[in-house]
Design a protein around this motif. Structure first.
Motif, mmCIF file in Angstrom:
data_model
loop_
_atom_site.group_PDB
_atom_site.id
_atom_site.type_symbol
_atom_site.label_atom_id
_atom_site.label_comp_id
_atom_site.label_asym_id
_atom_site.label_seq_id
_atom_site.Cartn_x
_atom_site.Cartn_y
_atom_site.Cartn_z
ATOM 1 N N UNK A 55 -3.722 83.743 24.944
ATOM 2 C CA UNK A 55 -2.545 84.351 25.575
ATOM 3 C C UNK A 55 -1.706 85.108 24.553
ATOM 4 N N UNK A 56 -1.502 84.506 23.376
ATOM 5 C CA UNK A 56 -0.709 85.159 22.339
ATOM 6 C C UNK A 56 -1.384 86.443 21.858
ATOM 7 N N UNK A 57 -2.705 86.394 21.700
ATOM 8 C CA UNK A 57 -3.442 87.595 21.279
ATOM 9 C C UNK A 57 -3.322 88.688 22.346
ATOM 10 N N UNK A 58 -3.490 88.293 23.606
ATOM 11 C CA UNK A 58 -3.390 89.260 24.694
ATOM 12 C C UNK A 58 -2.018 89.912 24.758
ATOM 13 N N UNK A 97 -0.895 77.128 16.379
ATOM 14 C CA UNK A 97 -1.760 77.808 15.411
ATOM 15 C C UNK A 97 -1.295 79.240 15.178
ATOM 16 N N UNK A 98 -0.933 79.937 16.268
ATOM 17 C CA UNK A 98 -0.490 81.329 16.155
ATOM 18 C C UNK A 98 0.825 81.433 15.405
ATOM 19 N N UNK A 99 1.756 80.533 15.717
ATOM 20 C CA UNK A 99 3.072 80.588 15.095
ATOM 21 C C UNK A 99 3.033 80.118 13.642
ATOM 22 N N UNK A 100 2.104 79.229 13.315
ATOM 23 C CA UNK A 100 2.050 78.653 11.978
ATOM 24 C C UNK A 100 1.111 79.387 11.041
ATOM 25 N N UNK A 101 -0.139 78.918 10.893
ATOM 26 C CA UNK A 101 -1.044 79.493 9.889
ATOM 27 C C UNK A 101 -1.310 80.987 10.065
ATOM 28 N N UNK A 102 -1.492 81.451 11.309
ATOM 29 C CA UNK A 102 -1.813 82.866 11.508
ATOM 30 C C UNK A 102 -0.640 83.764 11.128
ATOM 31 N N UNK A 103 0.568 83.362 11.519
ATOM 32 C CA UNK A 103 1.716 84.202 11.196
ATOM 33 C C UNK A 103 1.993 84.191 9.693
ATOM 34 N N UNK A 104 1.785 83.063 9.034
ATOM 35 C CA UNK A 104 1.974 83.017 7.585
ATOM 36 C C UNK A 104 0.948 83.899 6.873
ATOM 37 N N UNK A 105 -0.269 83.932 7.402
ATOM 38 C CA UNK A 105 -1.282 84.827 6.828
ATOM 39 C C UNK A 105 -0.853 86.279 6.978
ATOM 40 N N UNK A 106 -0.258 86.608 8.116
ATOM 41 C CA UNK A 106 0.244 87.964 8.309
ATOM 42 C C UNK A 106 1.349 88.316 7.346
ATOM 43 N N UNK A 107 2.242 87.343 7.077
ATOM 44 C CA UNK A 107 3.316 87.582 6.119
ATOM 45 C C UNK A 107 2.739 87.839 4.735
ATOM 46 N N UNK A 108 1.730 87.044 4.349
ATOM 47 C CA UNK A 108 1.099 87.223 3.039
ATOM 48 C C UNK A 108 0.485 88.619 2.913
ATOM 49 N N UNK A 152 -1.358 89.936 13.030
ATOM 50 C CA UNK A 152 -1.103 88.496 12.908
ATOM 51 C C UNK A 152 0.376 88.178 13.132
ATOM 52 N N UNK A 153 1.261 89.022 12.624
ATOM 53 C CA UNK A 153 2.687 88.823 12.877
ATOM 54 C C UNK A 153 3.007 88.969 14.365
ATOM 55 N N UNK A 154 2.394 89.947 15.004
ATOM 56 C CA UNK A 154 2.628 90.152 16.431
ATOM 57 C C UNK A 154 2.132 88.960 17.246
ATOM 58 N N UNK A 155 0.975 88.400 16.893
ATOM 59 C CA UNK A 155 0.441 87.229 17.596
ATOM 60 C C UNK A 155 1.386 86.039 17.425
ATOM 61 N N UNK A 156 1.870 85.839 16.193
ATOM 62 C CA UNK A 156 2.785 84.732 15.954
ATOM 63 C C UNK A 156 4.091 84.887 16.693
ATOM 64 N N UNK A 157 4.643 86.092 16.706
ATOM 65 C CA UNK A 157 5.902 86.324 17.397
ATOM 66 C C UNK A 157 5.728 86.251 18.916
ATOM 67 N N UNK A 158 4.566 86.643 19.417
ATOM 68 C CA UNK A 158 4.290 86.474 20.846
ATOM 69 C C UNK A 158 4.296 84.988 21.212
#
Length: 333
Positions: free
Chosen positions: A16-19, A68-79, A284-290
């Motif tokens: 859902x977050x990816x979509x 998962x989206x808000x945590x590890x994936x969004x941090x990877x996007x920040x990096x 990745x930031x967009x997925x986390x923020x979604x």
């Protein structure tokens, strides 16, 4: 809705977050969206909030995936966001420009803490709004959340606040340019030192022409470069307090952010790889923020009340007035 015909677990929330992130990317490309300040990241929060409030069972069935989206994936996007920053152009700002960047970021963060306490805004929320206002809008809010571990409603409220006031500045500063007496380069510095989102900066500075846009981007990138040290100081400060478990951790993603920045500045990275990394960071930031938006309830956000808007508005006034003073001081010296 009380239920959804879906199996609970990670795939539901993550899919859902990816979509929502991909849908937001399409919406951001529509005419007028970028110029209005509604870029990919802010739209991801807004569309996520709409989905989460219309279908609240999504966040229940997909809780693991959203985490998962808000945590590890969004941090990877920040990096990976560090790949957006290079050192080559920063020398163009000169000593005055570099000092102005440090003064504006530091003073905005200090004011956010002081004014937030005065207004009774919760610690996590005032830190998020301070980082978003001082550095780079929604991306900085997301990065600070990686250190703080704030509630979803606090993160969403901070993102919306900086987007609203960043959008206001995007229209206000070009309107004030004729009254300011600034030339194109000075106007660009003013925009880069004060406006929140990178998209807002580009849109506002374009009113002053190419010289203004170049100067604005140099100053804005200087603010973004301070993201990593601010996160490290934030983590260190939280460790000294009675912060909740999970907050104040050493932000490993901030160290990777610096490494990516150094790699990009080295000139060793092929342009295609750099562009792919920047796009991956945005996704990745967009997925986390979604995911954050999906976990935010409008009824909860209402509890923050007028204090959030007073804090964000006060910081916006400080950025606009303070940056103008610093630019004019440089012109007179």
């Amino acid at each position: 809705m009380s239920s959804l015909p879906l199996m609970p677990g990670r795939p539901v929330g993550l899919a859902s977050a990816i979509g929502i992130a991909l849908l937001s990317a399409l919406l951001a490309r529509m005419p007028g969206m970028e110029s209005s300040g509604l870029g990919w990241l802010p739209l991801s929060v807004l569309v996520g909030m709409a989905a989460g409030n219309l279908w609240p069972a999504l966040s229940m069935y997909g809780a693991r995936g959203l985490h998962l989206a808000r945590g590890p994936l969004m941090r990877a996007g920040i990096a990976l966001f560090g790949l957006r920053i290079g050192f080559a152009d920063l020398g163009a700002a000169g000593i005055h420009g570099a000092v102005a960047v440090v003064l504006m970021v530091a003073s905005t963060l200090l004011l956010a803490d002081w004014l937030g306490r005065l207004l009774g805004v919760e610690r996590d929320l005032r830190l998020l709004i301070g980082c978003g206002s001082a550095i780079c809008g929604a991306a900085a809010v997301a990065a600070a959340d990686g250190v703080i571990g704030a509630r979803a409603r606090h993160v969403s409220a901070a993102v919306l606040a900086v987007v609203v006031f960043g959008s206001a500045c995007m229209f206000l500063l070009p309107a004030l340019q004729p009254l300011s007496g600034m030339d194109a380069h000075q106007f660009g510095m003013w925009v880069g030192l004060s406006v929140h989102e990178l998209g807002h900066v580009v849109a506002a500075a374009s009113a002053g022409g190419g010289d203004a846009t170049a100067a604005a981007l140099v100053e804005k990138m200087g603010r973004v470069m301070l993201l990593a040290p601010v996160l490290m100081l934030l983590a260190r400060g939280l460790r000294r307090t009675s912060a909740p478990e999970g907050s104040g951790r050493t932000p490993a993603f901030a160290c990777v952010f610096v490494l990516m920045m150094l790699l990009n500045g080295s000139g060793l990275l092929p342009p295609a790889v750099q562009q792919a990394g920047v796009m991956a960071a945005q996704l990745l930031l967009a997925i986390g923020l979604a995911a954050l938006g999906m976990q935010t309830r409008l009824s909860d956000m209402g509890g923050a009340g007028v204090r959030v808007w007073l804090l964000a508005g006060g910081l916006c006034i400080h950025l606009v007035v303070g940056a103008a003073i610093l630019v004019l001081i440089g012109a007179w010296s």
